[in-house]
Design an enzyme around this catalytic site. Structure first.
Site, short mmCIF file in Angstrom:
data_model
loop_
_atom_site.label_atom_id
_atom_site.label_comp_id
_atom_site.label_asym_id
_atom_site.label_seq_id
_atom_site.Cartn_x
_atom_site.Cartn_y
_atom_site.Cartn_z
N VAL A 16 0.87 -1.17 0.00
CA VAL A 16 0.00 0.00 0.00
C VAL A 16 0.90 1.22 0.00
CG1 VAL A 16 -1.80 1.28 1.22
CG2 VAL A 16 -1.77 -1.23 1.30
N CYS A 17 0.65 2.15 -0.91
CA CYS A 17 1.38 3.42 -0.95
C CYS A 17 2.89 3.17 -1.05
CB CYS A 17 0.99 4.25 0.28
SG CYS A 17 1.41 6.00 0.19
N THR A 18 3.68 3.79 -0.17
CA THR A 18 5.13 3.69 -0.26
C THR A 18 5.67 2.35 0.24
OG1 THR A 18 5.29 4.87 1.85
CG2 THR A 18 5.53 6.16 -0.17
N THR A 65 2.75 3.45 -6.94
CA THR A 65 2.82 3.91 -5.56
C THR A 65 2.17 5.30 -5.52
OG1 THR A 65 4.26 4.22 -3.64
CG2 THR A 65 5.11 4.98 -5.75
#
Length: 331
Positions: A119-121, A139
């Site tokens: 998730v994300c970074t 990302t």
């Protein structure tokens, strides 16, 4: 990776000090709600919070908020279905990558796990382990360029909400982890269950558009004066009609020359460039989410004619609108 499908699918979220709380609890909640709609099926998710050493996890940026009860990586069961790595602060990610036992642990578990996700970074952790090499990935929009620099072997899709390139799954910033969770639930238990979860969470089953609808327009609006911010909001909401420099200047009660100078100073873009970007974003959204004819999409996105829509797509995206629809339409 081997398939490991059982009636109880064990979903592990790998937390760590400095993790983004919503990256963890948002997707966890989606899987938990799915369980409510699986009670009569004999199937469910076991949702597990883990961390390198177990115990309490301090979250980033929330005044001391912590998540308790994490299981140490070494104590996790062997039959994991999905491992999800959430995003967090830069310092936290560096510590996770370079000083924790996560990457060595992943190398011992990867062959027996059906899905590896971020998730994300959290994508940077997957990249550091080599799991994005040769894979499509995404990302948070503010970090896609850095991810591409640090992992040139990956095929970065900067506008994607999430990317599925099995067995690896990556998602954009923060709430996009919930979009990814819904997609996983749909793949596991069908559209009906995933739709029920989306309805309960008051979410799109499939969010229209990509990250650009957030990154381009929101970034430009962040530092502008209130009068200009109101105009930008109006353009984003309705990019149809006369949005020439002269017309926009008149709406702000300014001369065209003064308006153009102020617009560029405050946004870093000319009025024409901003309008074209918003119209492209609207056209992309309609191509992805509707079956309208291209001429109607050209009209509703402010381009006026199909020829103009084609010309701008070729100039800005190097593809035709028809190709974009074929590649990205939600089917």
């Amino acid at each position: 990776m081997m398939m490991n499908v059982t009636s109880l699918r064990k979903i592990v979220f790998v937390g760590y000090d400095g993790v983004q709380a919503l990256d963890v609890v948002g997707p966890m909640e989606a899987f938990a709600i799915a369980n409510q709609h699986l009670t009569d099926t004999g199937q469910s998710y076991e949702i597990i919070l883990a961390s390198p050493s177990g115990g309490s996890i301090s979250c980033s940026g929330l005044g001391g908020l912590s998540l308790g009860g994490a299981i140490a990586l070494r104590d996790l069961p062997s039959d994991l279905d999905t491992i999800i790595v959430p995003g967090g602060s830069e310092d936290a990610l560096r510590a996770l990558i370079f000083t924790s036992e996560l990457l060595p642990w992943l190398s011992t578990r990867i062959s027996g796990t059906r899905r590896l996700a971020s998730v994300c970074t959290g994508a940077f952790v997957l990249a550091a382990g080599g799991y994005l090499n040769g894979k499509r990935a995404t990302t948070h929009w503010a970090s896609v360029a850095l991810l591409g620099e640090l992992c040139p072997q990956a095929i970065i899709e900067p506008d994607a909400i999430f990317v599925a390139d099995p067995p690896v799954f990556t998602s954009a910033g923060i709430t996009a982890g919930i979009d990814l969770s819904l997609a996983m639930i749909e793949a596991d238990f069908g559209h009906k269950v995933a739709l029920a979860v989306a309805r309960q969470m008051v979410l799109f089953m499939r969010r229209p558009g990509g990250q650009s609808q957030f990154s381009s327009s929101l970034a430009i609006q962040s530092d502008v004066a209130p009068r200009l911010r109101s105009l930008l909001h109006d353009i984003i909401g309705n990019p149809v009609g006369d949005l020439s420099g002269a017309a926009l200047a008149a709406r702000c009660g300014m001369s065209e020359r003064s308006f153009s100078r102020a617009f560029r100073k405050q946004t870093g873009s000319t009025p024409a460039q901003f309008v074209e970007t918003i119209r492209i974003d609207r056209a992309k959204l309609l191509l992805e989410s509707s079956e309208w004819p291209l001429a109607r999409i050209a009209e509703r996105s402010g381009f006026g004619s199909l020829d103009t829509l084609h010309r701008v797509f070729q100039k800005r995206l190097s593809i035709t609108p028809a190709f974009y629809r074929e590649r990205f339409a939600k089917r």
